[in-house]
Design an enzyme around this catalytic site. Structure first.
Site, mmCIF file in Angstrom:
data_model
loop_
_atom_site.group_PDB
_atom_site.id
_atom_site.type_symbol
_atom_site.label_atom_id
_atom_site.label_comp_id
_atom_site.label_asym_id
_atom_site.label_seq_id
_atom_site.Cartn_x
_atom_site.Cartn_y
_atom_site.Cartn_z
ATOM 1 N N ARG A 53 35.824 10.035 32.890
ATOM 2 C CA ARG A 53 35.884 9.731 31.450
ATOM 3 C C ARG A 53 37.317 9.373 31.051
ATOM 4 O O ARG A 53 37.555 8.469 30.270
ATOM 5 C CB ARG A 53 35.358 10.910 30.610
ATOM 6 C CG ARG A 53 35.612 10.715 29.106
ATOM 7 C CD ARG A 53 34.692 11.494 28.181
ATOM 8 N NE ARG A 53 34.401 12.846 28.619
ATOM 9 C CZ ARG A 53 35.272 13.864 28.628
ATOM 10 N NH1 ARG A 53 36.509 13.684 28.197
ATOM 11 N NH2 ARG A 53 34.914 15.057 29.058
ATOM 12 N N TYR A 105 30.958 -9.008 11.721
ATOM 13 C CA TYR A 105 29.771 -8.763 12.564
ATOM 14 C C TYR A 105 28.893 -7.672 11.921
ATOM 15 O O TYR A 105 29.410 -6.656 11.436
ATOM 16 C CB TYR A 105 30.245 -8.334 13.955
ATOM 17 C CG TYR A 105 29.117 -7.925 14.863
ATOM 18 C CD1 TYR A 105 28.238 -8.867 15.391
ATOM 19 C CD2 TYR A 105 28.906 -6.585 15.186
ATOM 20 C CE1 TYR A 105 27.194 -8.490 16.216
ATOM 21 C CE2 TYR A 105 27.864 -6.200 16.007
ATOM 22 C CZ TYR A 105 27.009 -7.160 16.520
ATOM 23 O OH TYR A 105 25.977 -6.781 17.325
ATOM 24 N N ASP A 177 38.951 -9.037 15.824
ATOM 25 C CA ASP A 177 37.818 -9.162 16.735
ATOM 26 C C ASP A 177 37.883 -10.577 17.308
ATOM 27 O O ASP A 177 37.692 -11.559 16.599
ATOM 28 C CB ASP A 177 36.509 -8.927 15.955
ATOM 29 C CG ASP A 177 35.264 -8.998 16.848
ATOM 30 O OD1 ASP A 177 35.301 -9.705 17.874
ATOM 31 O OD2 ASP A 177 34.256 -8.360 16.504
ATOM 32 N N LYS A 202 29.483 -10.542 25.504
ATOM 33 C CA LYS A 202 29.309 -11.963 25.217
ATOM 34 C C LYS A 202 30.006 -12.825 26.286
ATOM 35 O O LYS A 202 29.685 -12.703 27.434
ATOM 36 C CB LYS A 202 29.798 -12.255 23.801
ATOM 37 C CG LYS A 202 29.345 -11.204 22.751
ATOM 38 C CD LYS A 202 27.847 -11.209 22.498
ATOM 39 C CE LYS A 202 27.359 -9.989 21.725
ATOM 40 N NZ LYS A 202 28.019 -9.770 20.436
HETATM 41 C C1 LIG Z 1 28.198 -8.614 19.578
HETATM 42 C C2 LIG Z 1 29.399 -8.488 18.761
HETATM 43 C C3 LIG Z 1 29.970 -7.237 18.500
HETATM 44 C C4 LIG Z 1 29.337 -5.945 18.983
HETATM 45 O O1 LIG Z 1 29.406 -5.818 20.374
HETATM 46 P P1 LIG Z 1 28.314 -5.010 21.253
HETATM 47 O O2 LIG Z 1 28.793 -5.248 22.634
HETATM 48 O O3 LIG Z 1 26.986 -5.602 20.941
HETATM 49 O O4 LIG Z 1 28.388 -3.592 20.838
HETATM 50 C C5 LIG Z 1 31.129 -7.202 17.759
HETATM 51 N N1 LIG Z 1 31.690 -8.311 17.262
HETATM 52 C C6 LIG Z 1 31.168 -9.538 17.481
HETATM 53 C C7 LIG Z 1 31.856 -10.733 16.919
HETATM 54 C C8 LIG Z 1 30.018 -9.675 18.236
HETATM 55 O O5 LIG Z 1 29.485 -10.882 18.440
#
Ligand SMILES: *Cc1c(COP(=O)(O)O)cnc(C)c1O
Length: 402
Positions: A53, A105, A177, A202
């Site tokens: 962890r 998001y 982000d 992604k």
């Molecule tokens: C998908 C996404 C998230 C969240 O990520 P997860 O891996 O699904 O928890 C956050 N910000 C953006 C821009 C995203 O496309």
């Protein structure tokens, strides 16, 4: 890394620190260390690892890689993008306030409005394409300005350098982000950001296989604070998924460039199609954020959104399109078509969605690696089905009306 490595594409493939694989065996791929605990050789000294962890050698490879790619001091890998994002917000304390981009998001919106508020951390959502509005939203107790550019799903562009300057002038940390652009196209830390977040689910992993999140801090000090939260909160990326993510990252350069090329063609095609109402893609010169985006990123990315005139037409398009999967998520080898109103932004009340332009005719398209001519032909035939559902008057709602 050596002086001759100046391009992200090279860094994506070669491990940080040692360009030629595992230092002990020479294995070009890092071993998957499936070990929760680590033998302590001496009574009173710990080794580099004690418990997975707190740190795992496979996870460490991806953490060092993302730190290098984003140009930050410390990288941390989490169980999901939301785990990275929520852990970053847990740097705050009761009584603090955050300013968040209004088209954030959907999961981040849910976390800020339904979890953070329980810990007495207040928030303001603001349209960050409007710098003055964003500056005015900052209060005396604001500690974080949270940005996302291009935003999801309407691809709005925030001027990162300008807003980061405003954040810093008000003693706030700037969080970005960077999921849509990846470190290949955009490096917020170079523009001043304190913390960069990724849903590595992604583009970074790129194959619709794992759920993962990454965070990179500009300074070692902030990195240590976030590592403490990561260890306390415990939502770490497992070693197998860390390995899978490392493999995905290696091909990011080629995948992202190819998908972006196709996205540009598809956006141009949609822009001229008579029943398509609006196309949202920063690569279009008609996009209001085009110039700012060009100044802070080296690519336009592989995600675009577009509006059809009615819900019925949208349904017909989705039911007749052949190649893309119809699903949530984005950034994969297969093209993904999604319907934000009931998918990524389902957590947002309809009234809030409408304010953000997430209407019943909006579709988001994440362009994969299929041949672009096949995707275009598929769109042409599915748009014909959509057109067939429209009355003459409804058709006029489309671009032909202007
Ligand atoms: C998908 C996404 C998230 C969240 O990520 P997860 O891996 O699904 O928890 C956050 N910000 C953006 C821009 C995203 O496309």
């Amino acid at each position: 890394m050596s002086q001759s490595v100046n391009h992200q594409e090279t860094k994506l493939i070669h491990a940080a620190g040692n360009g030629k694989g595992d230092p002990i065996t020479g294995a070009v791929n890092p071993p998957i260390y499936l070990s929760s605990t680590f033998h302590q050789k001496r009574f009173d000294t710990f080794g580099d690892f004690d418990y997975s962890r707190s740190g795992n050698p496979t996870r460490q490879v991806v953490e060092e890689k993302i730190a290098e790619l984003e140009g930050g001091a410390r990288g941390l890998a989490f169980a999901s993008g939301m785990a990275a994002i929520s852990s970053a917000f847990f740097l705050l304390s009761a009584g603090d306030h955050v300013v968040v981009t209004k088209d954030v998001y959907g999961g981040t919106y849910r976390f800020v409005t339904e979890v953070l508020n329980k810990y007495e951390i207040d928030y303001t959502f603001v349209d960050m394409t409007d710098l003055d509005a964003a500056a005015q939203a900052i209060q005396s107790n604001t500690k974080v300005v949270y940005m996302e550019t291009p935003s999801n799903p309407c691809l709005n562009i925030t001027d990162l350098s300008a807003l980061i300057r405003v954040a810093h002038a008000n003693n706030c940390l700037a969080f970005v982000d960077n999921t849509f652009m990846t470190p290949l196209f955009q490096n917020p830390i170079a523009l001043g950001a304190d913390l960069v977040l990724h849903s590595a689910t992604k583009f970074l992993s790129g194959h619709s296989d794992i759920i993962a999140g990454l965070a990179v801090t500009k300074t070692t000090e902030l990195g240590e604070k976030l590592a403490f939260i990561q260890n306390s909160f415990g939502s770490i990326l497992g070693a197998q998924d860390a390995y899978q993510l490392i493999q995905g990252i290696k091909t990011l350069g080629t995948r992202m460039r190819q998908s972006t090329k196709s996205a540009e063609k598809i956006a141009n095609f949609l822009e001229t199609h008579p029943i398509v109402k609006d196309v949202y893609y920063p690569g279009l010169t008609t996009h209001p954020g085009h110039t700012i985006h060009r100044s802070q990123s080296t690519g336009y990315g592989a995600v675009l959104s577009f509006k059809l005139p009615t819900k019925k037409a949208t349904k017909a398009f989705v039911e007749n399109v052949q190649i893309p999967v119809f699903a949530v998520s984005l950034g994969a080898v297969e093209s993904i078509l999604s319907y934000p109103a009931t998918m990524s932004h389902a957590a947002m009340p309809k009234e809030e969605r409408d304010k953000r332009g997430i209407t019943d005719g909006l579709l988001r398209f994440s362009v994969g690696l299929e041949h672009v001519d096949d995707l275009l032909a598929d769109f042409v035939q599915a748009l014909n089905y959509a057109k067939a559902t429209l009355t003459e008057q409804e058709e006029l709602i489309g671009k032909a009306a202007y």
